[in-house]
Write an enzyme that holds these catalytic residues in place. Sequence first.
Site, PDB file in Angstrom:
ATOM      1  N   THR A 222     -30.912  -0.905  -1.872  1.00  0.00           N
ATOM      2  CA  THR A 222     -30.243   0.076  -2.741  1.00  0.00           C
ATOM      3  C   THR A 222     -31.066   0.336  -3.995  1.00  0.00           C
ATOM      4  O   THR A 222     -31.746  -0.565  -4.489  1.00  0.00           O
ATOM      5  CB  THR A 222     -28.864  -0.487  -3.138  1.00  0.00           C
ATOM      6  OG1 THR A 222     -28.026  -0.445  -1.995  1.00  0.00           O
ATOM      7  CG2 THR A 222     -28.208   0.285  -4.258  1.00  0.00           C
ATOM      8  N   ARG A 250     -17.469   2.406   7.129  1.00  0.00           N
ATOM      9  CA  ARG A 250     -17.662   1.382   6.089  1.00  0.00           C
ATOM     10  C   ARG A 250     -18.263   2.017   4.815  1.00  0.00           C
ATOM     11  O   ARG A 250     -19.229   2.757   4.874  1.00  0.00           O
ATOM     12  CB  ARG A 250     -18.609   0.282   6.611  1.00  0.00           C
ATOM     13  CG  ARG A 250     -18.804  -0.884   5.629  1.00  0.00           C
ATOM     14  CD  ARG A 250     -20.031  -0.743   4.765  1.00  0.00           C
ATOM     15  NE  ARG A 250     -20.288  -1.948   3.968  1.00  0.00           N
ATOM     16  CZ  ARG A 250     -21.201  -2.007   2.986  1.00  0.00           C
ATOM     17  NH1 ARG A 250     -21.929  -0.955   2.697  1.00  0.00           N
ATOM     18  NH2 ARG A 250     -21.381  -3.112   2.310  1.00  0.00           N
ATOM     19  N   VAL A 251     -17.676   1.699   3.688  1.00  0.00           N
ATOM     20  CA  VAL A 251     -18.232   2.127   2.399  1.00  0.00           C
ATOM     21  C   VAL A 251     -18.411   0.880   1.551  1.00  0.00           C
ATOM     22  O   VAL A 251     -17.528   0.018   1.502  1.00  0.00           O
ATOM     23  CB  VAL A 251     -17.283   3.130   1.686  1.00  0.00           C
ATOM     24  CG1 VAL A 251     -17.817   3.474   0.306  1.00  0.00           C
ATOM     25  CG2 VAL A 251     -17.121   4.398   2.516  1.00  0.00           C
ATOM     26  N   GLY A 252     -19.573   0.776   0.906  1.00  0.00           N
ATOM     27  CA  GLY A 252     -19.858  -0.419   0.096  1.00  0.00           C
ATOM     28  C   GLY A 252     -19.444  -0.258  -1.356  1.00  0.00           C
ATOM     29  O   GLY A 252     -18.620   0.598  -1.704  1.00  0.00           O
ATOM     30  N   ASP A 253     -20.039  -1.068  -2.206  1.00  0.00           N
ATOM     31  CA  ASP A 253     -19.670  -1.102  -3.632  1.00  0.00           C
ATOM     32  C   ASP A 253     -20.250   0.046  -4.447  1.00  0.00           C
ATOM     33  O   ASP A 253     -19.713   0.403  -5.498  1.00  0.00           O
ATOM     34  CB  ASP A 253     -20.154  -2.413  -4.251  1.00  0.00           C
ATOM     35  CG  ASP A 253     -21.677  -2.561  -4.128  1.00  0.00           C
ATOM     36  OD1 ASP A 253     -22.193  -2.379  -3.009  1.00  0.00           O
ATOM     37  OD2 ASP A 253     -22.335  -2.852  -5.137  1.00  0.00           O
ATOM     38  N   THR A 273     -26.865  -4.118  -6.791  1.00  0.00           N
ATOM     39  CA  THR A 273     -27.387  -4.152  -5.419  1.00  0.00           C
ATOM     40  C   THR A 273     -27.056  -5.495  -4.796  1.00  0.00           C
ATOM     41  O   THR A 273     -27.209  -6.531  -5.438  1.00  0.00           O
ATOM     42  CB  THR A 273     -28.910  -3.922  -5.371  1.00  0.00           C
ATOM     43  OG1 THR A 273     -29.356  -4.222  -4.028  1.00  0.00           O
ATOM     44  CG2 THR A 273     -29.672  -4.804  -6.347  1.00  0.00           C
ATOM     45  N   GLY A 274     -26.603  -5.463  -3.566  1.00  0.00           N
ATOM     46  CA  GLY A 274     -26.276  -6.725  -2.908  1.00  0.00           C
ATOM     47  C   GLY A 274     -25.252  -6.501  -1.821  1.00  0.00           C
ATOM     48  O   GLY A 274     -25.008  -5.355  -1.413  1.00  0.00           O
TER      49      GLY A 274
END
Length: 361
Positions: A222, A250-253, A273-274
């Site tokens: 990211t 799926r959606v991330g942070d 990022t992570g």
Amino acid sequence: MKKITHFFLISLLFLLVISCAENSAKSAENNDLPPENPKIGLAIHGGAGTIKRENMTPEREKAYREKLQESLEAGYAVLEKGGSSTDAVIAAVKVMEDSPFFNAGHGAVFTNEGKNELDAAIMEGASKNAGAVASITNVKNPITLAHAVMNNSPHVFMVGGGAEKFAMEQNLEIVDPAYFRDEQRYEQLLKIIDTEKQQLDHSSQLELELQDPYFKDRKFGTVGAVAVDMEGNVAAATSTGGMTNKRYGRVGDVPIIGAGTYADNATCAVSATGHGEYFIRTVVGHEIAAQMKYLDKSLKDAADDVVMKQLVEIEGEGGIIAIDKYGNIAMPFNSEGMYRGYMYEKGKGKTFIYKDEDEKL
Ligand code: ASP
């Protein structure tokens, strides 16, 4: 009358001196990064993860550092001309979105179905305005779409087909989804899909990690930027392809305001990022800001608590970059490495990859 005016002027001068002293004390507070009272500043990241010297060739390292430097220069050029922190973070992020080295824009990771689905967000600290998009498949620079959502729509967060329709109405650059494809990334997907098959064959996670080169070189690519401009306004921008092999929907942070992206002039601007699921559950960006606001912590102490303690406790791997209005920068990460850099002065950007590099000026 004259006496009263004198008294008034002297008091004003006194207040001014006190406030300047307070500002410079704050700017040096518990942090070695900013020079005395920097006017402007910028930090970037290109993802955290298992990035080790032994897995890197000198050529590859050089190429990464050059791209990070290019991103810093692009963002700094905006700030230097008196541009806004918002425009600076967009300029810095676009350079990395356009590069196949990072998991954002061209070069994004693949979903389980072999597609590229992109998330991005932007937030500005003065107004606390924000824009975010998720599951985008055809907008060349998703960060520009997040910006358009913030500025030209009544909404904060738009997803999928609707967001893409809005991108067309906004005349943003639309590309064929194949534009995002990078062969190395595709191979990463194939490896992890195979690994999952092995997992079903009851191999332990540790055994897999030792055998599989994908795990040895695991990273979250990211990209993000945070900046403070001449007006003292902070902003944050983040853009990603998410995580390799992510499932439908799926959606991330990254596009979750307060998790992977956050900005508030009263505290700081954060880009993360992570492993997104852990960053959402920890509400990373807002948690750092809240610790500064309510516990009166310095940027560094708040960022360290969240990244090195809270995330570690739940095994959430990754890192963040953050900046406050005084130009203090924090870049903690709990993984082996994080592509990162910062710049306070023209041409003098510093870039870092590994854990053991000296980040001081
Ligand atoms: N945080 C991103 C996500 O979970 C992944 C990354 O940082 O590379 O979607």
